[in-house]
Motif scaffolding. Sequence first.
Motif, PDB file in Angstrom:
ATOM      1  N   ILE A 173       0.880  -1.162   0.000  1.00 24.26           N
ATOM      2  CA  ILE A 173       0.000   0.000   0.000  1.00 24.26           C
ATOM      3  C   ILE A 173       0.922   1.217   0.000  1.00 24.26           C
ATOM      4  O   ILE A 173       1.710   1.405   0.929  1.00 24.26           O
ATOM      5  N   ILE A 174       0.845   2.001  -1.055  1.00 22.35           N
ATOM      6  CA  ILE A 174       1.802   3.076  -1.281  1.00 22.35           C
ATOM      7  C   ILE A 174       1.305   4.382  -0.661  1.00 22.35           C
ATOM      8  O   ILE A 174       0.154   4.780  -0.847  1.00 22.35           O
ATOM      9  N   THR A 175       2.201   5.057   0.048  1.00 28.83           N
ATOM     10  CA  THR A 175       1.924   6.404   0.521  1.00 28.83           C
ATOM     11  C   THR A 175       2.916   7.370  -0.112  1.00 28.83           C
ATOM     12  O   THR A 175       4.084   7.028  -0.308  1.00 28.83           O
TER      13      THR A 175
ATOM     14  N   LYS B  13       2.187  -3.568   5.340  1.00 29.44           N
ATOM     15  CA  LYS B  13       2.090  -3.489   3.874  1.00 29.44           C
ATOM     16  C   LYS B  13       2.373  -2.088   3.333  1.00 29.44           C
ATOM     17  O   LYS B  13       2.548  -1.914   2.132  1.00 29.44           O
ATOM     18  N   VAL B  14       2.384  -1.095   4.200  1.00 25.62           N
ATOM     19  CA  VAL B  14       2.543   0.276   3.732  1.00 25.62           C
ATOM     20  C   VAL B  14       4.005   0.572   3.407  1.00 25.62           C
ATOM     21  O   VAL B  14       4.906   0.275   4.188  1.00 25.62           O
ATOM     22  N   MET B  15       4.226   1.167   2.234  1.00 21.91           N
ATOM     23  CA  MET B  15       5.575   1.547   1.797  1.00 21.91           C
ATOM     24  C   MET B  15       5.540   2.949   1.206  1.00 21.91           C
ATOM     25  O   MET B  15       4.575   3.326   0.540  1.00 21.91           O
ATOM     26  N   ASP B  16       6.603   3.692   1.415  1.00 21.66           N
ATOM     27  CA  ASP B  16       6.735   4.973   0.753  1.00 21.66           C
ATOM     28  C   ASP B  16       6.926   4.761  -0.742  1.00 21.66           C
ATOM     29  O   ASP B  16       7.549   3.775  -1.179  1.00 21.66           O
ATOM     30  N   PHE B  17       6.407   5.690  -1.522  1.00 24.34           N
ATOM     31  CA  PHE B  17       6.503   5.620  -2.985  1.00 24.34           C
ATOM     32  C   PHE B  17       7.936   5.401  -3.444  1.00 24.34           C
ATOM     33  O   PHE B  17       8.216   4.525  -4.281  1.00 24.34           O
ATOM     34  N   SER B  18       8.868   6.177  -2.913  1.00 29.13           N
ATOM     35  CA  SER B  18      10.252   6.085  -3.381  1.00 29.13           C
ATOM     36  C   SER B  18      10.890   4.753  -3.002  1.00 29.13           C
ATOM     37  O   SER B  18      11.676   4.187  -3.776  1.00 29.13           O
TER      38      SER B  18
ATOM     39  N   TYR C 224       9.304   1.860  -2.608  1.00 31.14           N
ATOM     40  CA  TYR C 224       8.738   0.810  -3.463  1.00 31.14           C
ATOM     41  C   TYR C 224       9.343   0.864  -4.859  1.00 31.14           C
ATOM     42  O   TYR C 224       9.749  -0.160  -5.428  1.00 31.14           O
ATOM     43  N   MET C 225       9.414   2.059  -5.416  1.00 29.93           N
ATOM     44  CA  MET C 225       9.940   2.187  -6.778  1.00 29.93           C
ATOM     45  C   MET C 225      11.409   1.785  -6.864  1.00 29.93           C
ATOM     46  O   MET C 225      11.841   1.171  -7.843  1.00 29.93           O
ATOM     47  N   ALA C 226      12.172   2.132  -5.835  1.00 31.77           N
ATOM     48  CA  ALA C 226      13.585   1.747  -5.830  1.00 31.77           C
ATOM     49  C   ALA C 226      13.735   0.237  -5.746  1.00 31.77           C
ATOM     50  O   ALA C 226      14.607  -0.353  -6.398  1.00 31.77           O
TER      51      ALA C 226
ATOM     52  N   GLY D 255      18.670   6.781   0.819  1.00 34.02           N
ATOM     53  CA  GLY D 255      19.302   6.454  -0.457  1.00 34.02           C
ATOM     54  C   GLY D 255      18.316   6.197  -1.578  1.00 34.02           C
ATOM     55  O   GLY D 255      18.613   6.478  -2.749  1.00 34.02           O
ATOM     56  N   GLU D 256      17.129   5.676  -1.257  1.00 32.53           N
ATOM     57  CA  GLU D 256      16.177   5.275  -2.294  1.00 32.53           C
ATOM     58  C   GLU D 256      15.725   6.429  -3.193  1.00 32.53           C
ATOM     59  O   GLU D 256      15.755   6.293  -4.429  1.00 32.53           O
ATOM     60  N   PRO D 257      15.309   7.577  -2.612  1.00 30.78           N
ATOM     61  CA  PRO D 257      14.901   8.676  -3.500  1.00 30.78           C
ATOM     62  C   PRO D 257      16.043   9.154  -4.392  1.00 30.78           C
ATOM     63  O   PRO D 257      15.837   9.449  -5.580  1.00 30.78           O
ATOM     64  N   ARG D 258      17.223   9.230  -3.841  1.00 31.15           N
ATOM     65  CA  ARG D 258      18.382   9.686  -4.617  1.00 31.15           C
ATOM     66  C   ARG D 258      18.728   8.684  -5.718  1.00 31.15           C
ATOM     67  O   ARG D 258      19.140   9.069  -6.821  1.00 31.15           O
TER      68      ARG D 258
END
Length: 402
Positions: free
Chosen positions: A234-236, A267-272, A274-276, A308-311
Amino acid sequence: MATAIEKCVHCGFCLAACPTYSLLGEEMDSPRGRIYLMKNVLEERLAAEDAQPYIDRCLGCMACVPACPSGVEYGDLLVSYRALQEETRRRQPLDALARKLVMETLPYPKRFRLAARSGALGKALLPALPAAFAAMLSLLPEELPPPLPTPPILPARGERRGKVGLLPGCAQQVLAPEINYAAAQALAANGVEVHNPPGAGCCGSILLHIGAEDKARALARRNFAQFPDDVDAIITTAAGCGSGIDDYELLFKGQDDAERASAFSAKVMDFSAYMAALGLREPAGFDNERRAVYQDACHLLHAQGIQGEPRALLNQIPNLRLLSIADAGMCCGSAGTYNMDQPVIAAELGRRKVESILAAEPDLVVSGNIGCITQLRQQLALLKNPLPVLHIAELLWQAYAN
């Protein structure tokens, strides 16, 4: 609560990390000072009202937590203490009214949109208004953006690589609906099926962090049955939401639905993040080089350990160059309702953050939290500086849409 207090050895490692201590230079406005105050209140050696101004000035940014060598769970302590004090606290009438307005509007997008429209009309009265109300109005944009509805299910493009739910949030739906729209499109572009349940809403974090636990639980419960059981995550897109949902174990401790709350939180993950973890399909990027500052939201960096993930995502966008700034981990002054509760401190921290950003001479600023974005935009507007401030999902979607 007692365990967190006992762990603190008053070593002082937290001082340099604390925004209010750095700004005010007062021991009681530091994490170890506040722990000392809370301990004395709980042991009935100090009146709660004598400690309250210092506790109220805490942003809850959690910068002290990774800085602490003793592992003090300061966040749990602060949330629990504020909830305990709210049971008996007596507020001044205007303070009580401002708090009630926040609790009854911000978590509910329809109410908040109506209140924001009404508030925009009252901006001319700012000089005559009490500080809390003036601060509320000053944060509102001149015009609210139109809603950007997404379909209940947005299909994956190309080979399906995942299936997620997208948490809509609350105030963000009104102030920046383009953020979740961009997140959904970027996810779909990367082969992810996105579910947007119309019944989902506020996660309760904004109320949890000001001690309104019962109302926070009621909001959280509305989301538990909204998402399919077979979603990968579940993306936030809001750092404050992700941090607050991480606290569901504490919020629902002793409740009948504690296990359900814990399963939802897991189940909740930050958008960045999850995408990373998923790995990007190569974006087209931009025709010309763009210099960007990534501003770390405290509730991503300190509370969730996401740095590190967003970067890593931004470094994969062709012709985007990341810049470094001084005091990158220091709070920008936006923390839930802090801009309204402590407008002077919030404004000064925001000014300092913008000063650091501008020194790097970027073409744009990127963040992962609506509160930070609103704060930075407001401070830049005061300088009449048109520097764009975007959510990472917006920039990523731009890189695919170009």
